[in-house]
Design a protein around this motif. Structure first.
Motif, PDB file in Angstrom:
ATOM      1  N   UNK A   1       0.817  -1.206   0.000  1.00 16.12           N
ATOM      2  CA  UNK A   1       0.000   0.000   0.000  1.00 16.12           C
ATOM      3  C   UNK A   1       0.856   1.263   0.000  1.00 16.12           C
ATOM      4  N   UNK A   2       0.459   2.197  -0.873  1.00 19.55           N
ATOM      5  CA  UNK A   2       1.002   3.551  -0.888  1.00 19.55           C
ATOM      6  C   UNK A   2      -0.200   4.482  -1.001  1.00 19.55           C
ATOM      7  N   UNK A   3      -0.364   5.436  -0.088  1.00 15.65           N
ATOM      8  CA  UNK A   3      -1.572   6.267  -0.112  1.00 15.65           C
ATOM      9  C   UNK A   3      -1.658   7.121  -1.370  1.00 15.65           C
ATOM     10  N   UNK A   4      -2.878   7.268  -1.867  1.00 14.74           N
ATOM     11  CA  UNK A   4      -3.119   8.171  -2.978  1.00 14.74           C
ATOM     12  C   UNK A   4      -3.181   9.599  -2.458  1.00 14.74           C
ATOM     13  N   UNK A   5      -2.486  10.504  -3.124  1.00 13.79           N
ATOM     14  CA  UNK A   5      -2.525  11.915  -2.749  1.00 13.79           C
ATOM     15  C   UNK A   5      -3.776  12.578  -3.313  1.00 13.79           C
ATOM     16  N   UNK A   6      -4.071  13.787  -2.842  1.00 17.51           N
ATOM     17  CA  UNK A   6      -5.218  14.525  -3.372  1.00 17.51           C
ATOM     18  C   UNK A   6      -5.076  14.735  -4.877  1.00 17.51           C
ATOM     19  N   UNK A   7      -3.848  15.025  -5.318  1.00 19.81           N
ATOM     20  CA  UNK A   7      -3.624  15.218  -6.752  1.00 19.81           C
ATOM     21  C   UNK A   7      -3.873  13.951  -7.543  1.00 19.81           C
ATOM     22  N   UNK A   8      -3.469  12.809  -7.006  1.00 21.96           N
ATOM     23  CA  UNK A   8      -3.692  11.540  -7.698  1.00 21.96           C
ATOM     24  C   UNK A   8      -5.170  11.172  -7.698  1.00 21.96           C
ATOM     25  N   UNK A   9      -5.867  11.468  -6.614  1.00 19.98           N
ATOM     26  CA  UNK A   9      -7.305  11.197  -6.569  1.00 19.98           C
ATOM     27  C   UNK A   9      -8.024  11.998  -7.643  1.00 19.98           C
ATOM     28  N   UNK A  10      -7.673  13.275  -7.772  1.00 20.43           N
ATOM     29  CA  UNK A  10      -8.290  14.112  -8.804  1.00 20.43           C
ATOM     30  C   UNK A  10      -7.937  13.606 -10.197  1.00 20.43           C
ATOM     31  N   UNK A  11      -6.694  13.166 -10.373  1.00 16.26           N
ATOM     32  CA  UNK A  11      -6.233  12.669 -11.668  1.00 16.26           C
ATOM     33  C   UNK A  11      -6.961  11.385 -12.052  1.00 16.26           C
ATOM     34  N   UNK A  12      -7.075  10.453 -11.107  1.00 11.83           N
ATOM     35  CA  UNK A  12      -7.781   9.199 -11.374  1.00 11.83           C
ATOM     36  C   UNK A  12      -9.238   9.471 -11.714  1.00 11.83           C
ATOM     37  N   UNK A  13      -9.847  10.377 -10.958  1.00 17.31           N
ATOM     38  CA  UNK A  13     -11.238  10.721 -11.240  1.00 17.31           C
ATOM     39  C   UNK A  13     -11.430  11.273 -12.636  1.00 17.31           C
TER      40      UNK A  13
END
Length: 389
Positions: free
Chosen positions: A239-251
């Motif tokens: 596990x590596x936490x998703x950052x806010x930037x990665x969450x927005x990017x994935x979305x």
């Protein structure tokens, strides 16, 4: 023997736009004859590898390498370090001193061995003491090397590679770190009676609400789901936490593939505690597009996205908050979400099968769910590691 085979093998870092183009194009050339390989859209590959387009680079650094004989490119590999991964507990698979490699392609074993050595040398220079791979590039992208299940094309967001690569990697001194399972299950006729009884019991529980996502509130819903994910998976190996930037990017990346009736959020006493994401298998379309939307593939893609029909659906992500894990309630919520999405998948998308994965080999909870719905392992991906002495 051709002239390029007589030429000495050279490994050098990707330094120019032309180098990057050759790095990307090589996979299409080497895999062209494999009927099970699904060519990814080249625009997506370039975005994966480009700082500023991939938020992974906000906490990671990478070096790409090419192998050449004369003027011919004969191999490629990436070496990379994720600073967030270095902060994780070592017993969870990453941790201090662990660097990664991935995106390996090679014409023959000598090239593969030289590329692995180059990646390892780069990792050593960065102070790493262990190499773990393949990752392309994040654990959240396409982790692992396919070692079983070469016969059929993968579904969306799953990788595919030559069966030759595993023995080449093992010959370089790598051992198995962890296996990741992908399951397939027939869904047209429903699940076994025990599952139906669990779902029926859950429906009588006034504390439980299973709802569709609301695409009109897409950003809020994506943030909610990824918050549950970061909690649910926080103790998982790798596990590596998703950052806010990665969450927005994935979305943003998945928004066009999000259909409200294929994603569920489970609430307990009004609190969101679990989710399940199912995606239609766009690979059924991409396999004939050769990595490009031009000249007319874009129209086919837009038409498909308007109302996709997908023989197989894939569950790339699901999770239950940590405080409920290993409880009967967690199983109830999982089976209810699976069954509700199955019904819509069959009636609205004409799906016949579902893919679930990947699932860690020692994730007993998810493996028990897969066994209960009579799913079978159809692909195994392996992560390898090696100490860097």
């Amino acid at each position: 023997m051709t002239a390029h085979q007589d030429a000495p093998l050279r490994i050098h870092p990707v330094a120019t736009k032309d180098d990057l183009r050759e790095f990307v194009e090589l996979a299409y050339r080497l895999n062209r004859g494999d009927p099970a390989w699904v060519p990814p859209l080249k625009s997506e590959v370039y975005a994966l590898l480009t700082p500023g387009k991939n938020p992974w680079f906000d906490h990671g650094t990478a070096q790409l390498f090419l192998a050449r004989r004369g003027t011919r490119t004969v191999g490629r590999i990436s070496a990379h370090i994720d600073r967030l991964a270095l902060e994780q507990p070592a017993e969870q698979g990453m941790g201090p001193g662990t660097g990664n490699w991935g995106l390996l392609e090679a014409e023959e074993e000598e090239t593969a061995q030289a590329l692995l050595a180059a990646a390892e040398n780069w990792l050593r220079e960065q102070g790493m003491t262990r190499a773990l791979g393949p990752l392309s590039i994040s654990i959240w992208d396409e982790p692992g090397l396919l070692v079983e299940g070469f016969e059929t094309p993968p579904t969306i967001m799953l990788g595919h590679n030559s069966p030759l690569y595993a023995p080449w990697i093992e010959a370089a001194g790598y051992g198995q770190a962890k296996d990741l399972f992908n399951y397939v299950v027939d869904i047209a006729d429903g699940f076994p009676p025990i599952v139906n009884r669990i779902v029926a019991a859950g429906e009588k529980n006034a504390r439980i609400r299973i709802r569709r996502v609301d695409k009109s509130r897409f950003e809020d819903e994506a943030r909610l789901i990824m918050t549950i994910l970061n909690d649910a998976w926080s103790d998982n190996w790798g596990f590596v936490p998703l950052t806010d930037g990665e969450i927005a990017h994935v979305g943003k990346k998945l928004k066009t593939l999000v259909f409200e009736d294929l994603i569920r959020v489970a609430e307990l006493d009004g609190e969101p505690v679990a989710f399940m994401i199912v995606l239609p298998n766009i690979n059924e379309l991409l396999i004939d597009m050769h990595g490009s939307l031009l000249p007319f593939h874009w129209a086919k893609l837009l038409w498909w996205l308007r109302k996709p029909k997908s023989r197989r659906l894939r569950v790339p992500l699901m999770g239950v908050v940590k405080k409920l894990q290993h409880s009967r309630m967690a199983s109830t919520l999982a089976f209810m979400m699976i069954e509700y999405i199955r019904r819509d998948g069959v009636t609205k998308y004409r799906a016949k099968q579902g893919d679930i994965g990947w699932v860690l080999e020692d994730n007993q909870g998810m493996r028990a769910v897969a066994d209960a719905i009579e799913a079978k392992v159809n692909r195994i991906y392996r992560l390898y590691d090696k100490p860097l002495g």
